[in-house]
Design an enzyme around this catalytic site. Structure first.
Site, PDB file in Angstrom:
ATOM      1  CG  ASP A 192      14.335 -59.882   1.202  1.00  0.00           C
ATOM      2  OD1 ASP A 192      13.894 -60.898   0.613  1.00  0.00           O
ATOM      3  OD2 ASP A 192      15.489 -59.477   1.043  1.00  0.00           O
ATOM      4  CG  ASP A 229      24.475 -53.003  -1.793  1.00  0.00           C
ATOM      5  OD1 ASP A 229      24.300 -54.234  -1.610  1.00  0.00           O
ATOM      6  OD2 ASP A 229      23.595 -52.160  -1.542  1.00  0.00           O
ATOM      7  CG  HIS A 287      22.005 -56.080  -0.263  1.00  0.00           C
ATOM      8  ND1 HIS A 287      21.411 -55.154  -1.078  1.00  0.00           N
ATOM      9  CD2 HIS A 287      21.739 -57.286  -0.841  1.00  0.00           C
ATOM     10  CE1 HIS A 287      20.815 -55.780  -2.082  1.00  0.00           C
ATOM     11  NE2 HIS A 287      21.002 -57.066  -1.964  1.00  0.00           N
ATOM     12  CD  GLU A 333      20.260 -51.931   0.020  1.00  0.00           C
ATOM     13  OE1 GLU A 333      21.346 -52.518  -0.110  1.00  0.00           O
ATOM     14  OE2 GLU A 333      19.437 -51.835  -0.913  1.00  0.00           O
TER      15      GLU A 333
HETATM   16  C1  F6R Z   1      16.497 -61.484  -1.798  1.00  0.00           C
HETATM   17  C2  F6R Z   1      17.591 -60.929  -1.007  1.00  0.00           C
HETATM   18  C3  F6R Z   1      18.686 -60.163  -1.632  1.00  0.00           C
HETATM   19  C4  F6R Z   1      19.335 -60.910  -2.788  1.00  0.00           C
HETATM   20  C5  F6R Z   1      20.480 -60.104  -3.392  1.00  0.00           C
HETATM   21  C6  F6R Z   1      21.071 -60.785  -4.609  1.00  0.00           C
HETATM   22  O1  F6R Z   1      15.588 -62.187  -0.984  1.00  0.00           O
HETATM   23  O2  F6R Z   1      17.553 -61.081   0.166  1.00  0.00           O
HETATM   24  O3  F6R Z   1      19.659 -59.882  -0.668  1.00  0.00           O
HETATM   25  O4  F6R Z   1      19.823 -62.133  -2.328  1.00  0.00           O
HETATM   26  O5  F6R Z   1      20.037 -58.832  -3.746  1.00  0.00           O
HETATM   27  O6  F6R Z   1      20.106 -60.856  -5.604  1.00  0.00           O
HETATM   28  P1  F6R Z   1      20.348 -61.732  -6.920  1.00  0.00           P
HETATM   29  O7  F6R Z   1      20.406 -63.141  -6.460  1.00  0.00           O
HETATM   30  O8  F6R Z   1      19.144 -61.484  -7.778  1.00  0.00           O
HETATM   31  O9  F6R Z   1      21.615 -61.273  -7.505  1.00  0.00           O
END
Ligand code: F6R
Length: 260
Positions: A67, A136, A138, A143
Site C-alpha cells: 500500500d 482494527d 485490517h 479496513e
Molecule cells: C502497512 C500495512 C498496514 C500495517 C498495519 C500495522 O503496509 O499494510 O496494514 O501493517 O497498520 O501497522 P504497524 O506495524 O505500524 O502497527
C-alpha cells in the site's frame, strides 16, 4: 494457520526472517509482498543482516508493496516509498526495476490499480507475502467491511487507523485520509502468507483474526481461508489467544513430526 509465538519482538522477527530466507534459498527469483509500519522493521533488519553477513542474495528478487498513502510524494518522510528505501531497499541488492510500490500520486488511480494487479500476474504471482495487522484487524489498508475478494484499489482509511498512524506525523491532521491498497483477494492469491504482530495493542485483533469467525469486519480473518499462512506473534500479541497451549505444543513437537 500455523501460530508461532515468540517471547520477544526480536525473536519473532528472527523466526519470520528465517521463513522468508527459506523461500529465497529455494526460489532465488522469488516475488515478495512487502509491508510497512513498525511491525516488520525487525524482520527487515534481520534480512539485511543475513544479506550482509550470510550472503542472502536478493539480486533476482521482485517485490510488491501492499500500500501507499495518497497524496504523499515519494520523498515525503512518511511515504511508504521512503520507508521502504530507508529501512530495506537501500541495504540489499534488489534491482531497482524489480521494486513495485503503489503510486500515491498518479493522475489515474483506477488505471494504476489495474496495472498493479496485471504486473503481479506478469511476474508470476507473489511467493511470500509479509503482513502486519491493524488494531482494527485490517491487513494492508483493507479496513473493516472491505470485501474479502477485493482487489487493488483506492480506500478511505478508518478513523482508528488515522489515529494509530498519527504517531508517525507531526499532527493528526497531516495523516492522509486515502490510500492505495492491495485487496484481500489480491493478498489471498499469494502462495504463502506471513502475518506478524507484536505488543499488547494487537492482542484482540490477533485473537479475532486467528480464532474468530471469518468476517469482513476483521479482514485478517480471511487468512483462515488460506492454505499456507503463518502468524508470528510475541507474547503480548498472543495474550488473548485461547488455543495458546496447543500452538506452543505444535511448535514443541514440530522437530519430531514426520517430514512432509
Ligand atoms: C502497512 C500495512 C498496514 C500495517 C498495519 C500495522 O503496509 O499494510 O496494514 O501493517 O497498520 O501497522 P504497524 O506495524 O505500524 O502497527
Amino acid at each position: 494457520m500455523e501460530v508461532i509465538i515468540s517471547k520477544t519482538y526480536e525473536e519473532m522477527s528472527r523466526a519470520a526472517a528465517l521463513d522468508v530466507a527459506e523461500v529465497l534459498n529455494a526460489t532465488p527469483d522469488a516475488v515478495i509482498g512487502m509491508a510497512t509500519g513498525s511491525t516488520p522493521l525487525g524482520l527487515y533488519q534481520e534480512l539485511v543482516r543475513m544479506h550482509k553477513k550470510e550472503g542472502l542474495d536478493f539480486s533476482q528478487v521482485t517485490t510488491f508493496n501492499l500500500d501507499e498513502y495518497v497524496g504523499l510524494p515519494v520523498t515525503h518522510s512518511q511515504s511508504y516509498h521512503y520507508f521502504m528505501h530507508e529501512n530495506f531497499f537501500k541495504h540489499v541488492n534488489i534491482p531497482p526495476q524489480n521494486i513495485h510500490i503503489p503510486s500515491g500520486t498518479t493522475s489515474n488511480y483506477r488505471a494504476f490499480c489495474d496495472w498493479y494487479e496485471q504486473r503481479i500476474k506478469e511476474c508470476g504471482g507473489i511467493d511470500v507475502q509479509i503482513l502486519g495487522i491493524g488494531s482494527d484487524g485490517h491487513i494492508a489498508f483493507n479496513e473493516p467491511a472491505s470485501s474479502l475478494s477485493s482487489r487493488t484499489r483506492l480506500k478511505t482509511l478508518a478513523k482508528s487507523t488515522i489515529d494509530d498512524n498519527a504517531r508517525f506525523f507531526k499532527s493528526r491532521d497531516e495523516v492522509p485520509i486515502y490510500a492505495i491498497t492491495m485487496g484481500v483477494g489480491t493478498i489471498l492469491e499469494a502462495r504463502k502468507i506471513l502475518l506478524l504482530a507484536n505488543g499488547r495493542k494487537k492482542a484482540e485483533a490477533v485473537a479475532a483474526a486467528v480464532e474468530g469467525p471469518v468476517t469482513s469486519m476483521i479482514t485478517a480473518s480471511a487468512l483462515q481461508m488460506h492454505a499456507d499462512s503463518a502468524v508470528y506473534v510475541d507474547d503480548d500479541a498472543a495474550s488473548k489467544l485461547q488455543m495458546r497451549e496447543y500452538y506452543d505444543w505444535v511448535q514443541q513437537k514440530k522437530p519430531d513430526a514426520p517430514k512432509l
